[in-house]
Structure formats: C-alpha cells, structure tokens
Motif scaffolding. Structure first.
Motif, short mmCIF file in Angstrom:
data_model
loop_
_atom_site.label_atom_id
_atom_site.label_comp_id
_atom_site.label_asym_id
_atom_site.label_seq_id
_atom_site.Cartn_x
_atom_site.Cartn_y
_atom_site.Cartn_z
N GLU A 75 -23.00 -35.23 22.63
CA GLU A 75 -23.35 -34.53 21.39
C GLU A 75 -24.85 -34.26 21.31
OE1 GLU A 75 -21.00 -33.06 19.71
OE2 GLU A 75 -19.72 -34.03 21.21
N GLN A 76 -25.66 -35.18 21.80
CA GLN A 76 -27.12 -34.98 21.78
C GLN A 76 -27.52 -33.87 22.76
OE1 GLN A 76 -28.62 -36.20 19.35
NE2 GLN A 76 -27.11 -37.73 18.76
N ILE A 77 -26.89 -33.83 23.92
CA ILE A 77 -27.17 -32.75 24.88
C ILE A 77 -26.71 -31.42 24.31
CG2 ILE A 77 -26.48 -31.80 27.13
CD1 ILE A 77 -26.69 -34.67 28.25
N PRO A 89 -36.54 -25.44 17.35
CA PRO A 89 -37.04 -26.75 17.79
C PRO A 89 -35.89 -27.73 17.95
CG PRO A 89 -38.23 -25.98 15.83
CD PRO A 89 -37.08 -25.05 16.05
N ALA A 90 -36.04 -28.64 18.88
CA ALA A 90 -35.02 -29.66 19.11
C ALA A 90 -35.05 -30.70 18.01
CB ALA A 90 -35.26 -30.34 20.45
N LEU A 91 -33.89 -31.26 17.70
CA LEU A 91 -33.83 -32.35 16.74
C LEU A 91 -34.44 -33.60 17.38
CD1 LEU A 91 -30.21 -31.91 15.35
CD2 LEU A 91 -32.37 -31.28 14.24
N PRO A 92 -35.32 -34.31 16.67
CA PRO A 92 -35.94 -35.51 17.24
C PRO A 92 -34.92 -36.54 17.72
CG PRO A 92 -37.08 -34.84 15.24
CD PRO A 92 -35.87 -33.97 15.35
N ASN A 99 -34.10 -39.17 26.08
CA ASN A 99 -35.17 -39.97 26.67
C ASN A 99 -34.77 -41.43 26.82
OD1 ASN A 99 -37.05 -37.95 27.21
ND2 ASN A 99 -37.78 -37.97 25.10
N ASP A 100 -34.02 -41.97 25.87
CA ASP A 100 -33.52 -43.34 25.99
C ASP A 100 -32.61 -43.47 27.20
OD1 ASP A 100 -32.97 -46.10 25.02
OD2 ASP A 100 -30.96 -45.28 24.73
N ALA A 101 -31.72 -42.49 27.38
CA ALA A 101 -30.81 -42.53 28.54
C ALA A 101 -31.59 -42.42 29.84
CB ALA A 101 -29.77 -41.41 28.44
N ALA A 139 -28.66 -37.34 31.71
CA ALA A 139 -29.83 -37.01 30.90
C ALA A 139 -30.90 -36.34 31.75
CB ALA A 139 -30.38 -38.27 30.23
N ALA A 140 -31.13 -36.86 32.95
CA ALA A 140 -32.12 -36.25 33.86
C ALA A 140 -31.70 -34.84 34.23
CB ALA A 140 -32.30 -37.11 35.10
N ASN A 141 -30.41 -34.65 34.46
CA ASN A 141 -29.90 -33.34 34.81
C ASN A 141 -30.10 -32.35 33.66
OD1 ASN A 141 -27.03 -31.56 35.12
ND2 ASN A 141 -28.26 -31.85 36.97
#
Length: 198
Positions: A75-77, A89-92, A99-101, A139-141
């Motif tokens: 959902e965050q991606i 803008p991206a949601l914080p 970034n946590d992942a 997340a890196a991808n």
C-alpha cells in the motif's frame, strides 16, 4: 459490497513487472469489473507470491504478521506510485515505510569464515529474516524505479476499474489486452451515446 474474484490468474503480468518486482507487488491487489482479488490475502498466498518472485523458499512457514507487513508495504509503494504518476508530493508515511524496509537488512556482503575454505563474503539471509529481506529487496526495487530512467514511463492503467501500474510503451496505457479492449469499448459507447444525445 465488492465481490472477491476467485481466480488469481485473472490478468497477465503488466508491462514492467518482470523487470521491477515492486510493480508486481503493487499490482498484487487487483480491481476487476467483477470484483477484486488479493494475491497476498492469506499467509499461504503470500508465501506463494514470494516464492514465484524468487524472494522466499517454498517451505517457509509464513505467518499472518509477515503477510500483513508485505501488504502494508504494497500500500505504501502504491501510494508512492500514485504520487509519482500524478506529479504530487509523496506522503511522508509512504516514504518512511519504504525507507524503514530498506534499512531492515545489511546491504553489504559480510565477511564469513568457513573452516574448510577460509574467508568469503556473502549476504546474510537466515530463515528468520526472509520477510525482512523480501521487504528490503522490494523497497530498494521501488526506489530504483522511482529514481531511475524508467520513472517517466510509470503510469496507471487507463481502464476503469483496473488499479494496476505499468511501464508505458509508446502510446499504450493499459496493463493488458483485456483492459485495452474494455477502454476502447467504453470510448466507443460514449461516442455513440453522445451522438444520439446531439
């Protein structure tokens, strides 16, 4: 209330999913005209999805907590993809989750020592960290896609109610032939009803 579609093989992979597993993750919750399906709905489905994408062995004992972590990252991606495709803008919270992942596992191969062969380097990947490794990889991808040359090709499928993302090729804005046919049929119907109204 939305109906759940029982088949998980409803659509072929969207363009770009093979190169970017984060697209496949974002597209693992699929909206279709007859309802929706979630390829990560259960721990068993989540394990199957991770295995299909080379992110987990077949025999791990996936727990609901781990499946929920993957659904949350999805959902965050999706939120980041929506922001990127809309030029907003991206949601914080979405940035923080990705970034946590990214920081859950070491990225550098560690120095290890085998009694027979001596020193060697390898990335740690113990069974207990399989989900963390998968989250970090996805997340890196996503970060690579959003900051790389393919970012400008990222788009949402242009066929209602489809909610999948894809990498655009030329003028194609649909994730599948089925969605393209549905969008063209909807446009033709709109033209016919508009000409009858005039």
């Amino acid at each position: 209330m939305e109906e759940t579609v029982t088949t998980d093989a409803a659509l072929p992979p969207a363009p770009g999913e093979e190169q970017y597993p984060c697209l496949a993750l974002a597209n693992s919750a699929i909206a279709l005209p007859g309802g929706h399906t979630d390829l990560l709905a259960t721990p068993a489905k989540t394990n199957h999805w991770l295995t299909e994408h080379g992110l987990a062995p077949v025999d791990i004992d996936m727990r609901e907590m781990c499946a929920a972590q993957l659904r949350s990252l999805r959902e965050q991606i999706r939120s980041l993809f929506a922001s990127a495709t809309a030029g907003l803008p991206a949601l914080p919270a979405a940035l923080a989750a990705v970034n946590d992942a990214l920081t859950r596992v070491p990225t550098a191969p560690l120095l290890l020592w085998d009694h027979k062969n001596g020193p060697y380097r390898a990335a740690p990947h113990p069974t207990t960290e399989i989900v963390d490794h998968a989250l970090a990889t996805l997340a890196a991808n996503a970060a690579d896609l959003l900051t790389g040359p393919d970012a400008e090709r990222l788009t949402a499928c242009d066929s209602t109610p489809c909610n999948r993302y894809l990498l655009r090729h030329g003028r194609r804005h649909w994730c599948s032939t089925r969605c393209g046919d549905r969008a063209r049929a909807a446009r033709a119907y709109a033209r016919r009803t508009q000409s009858k109204a005039d």
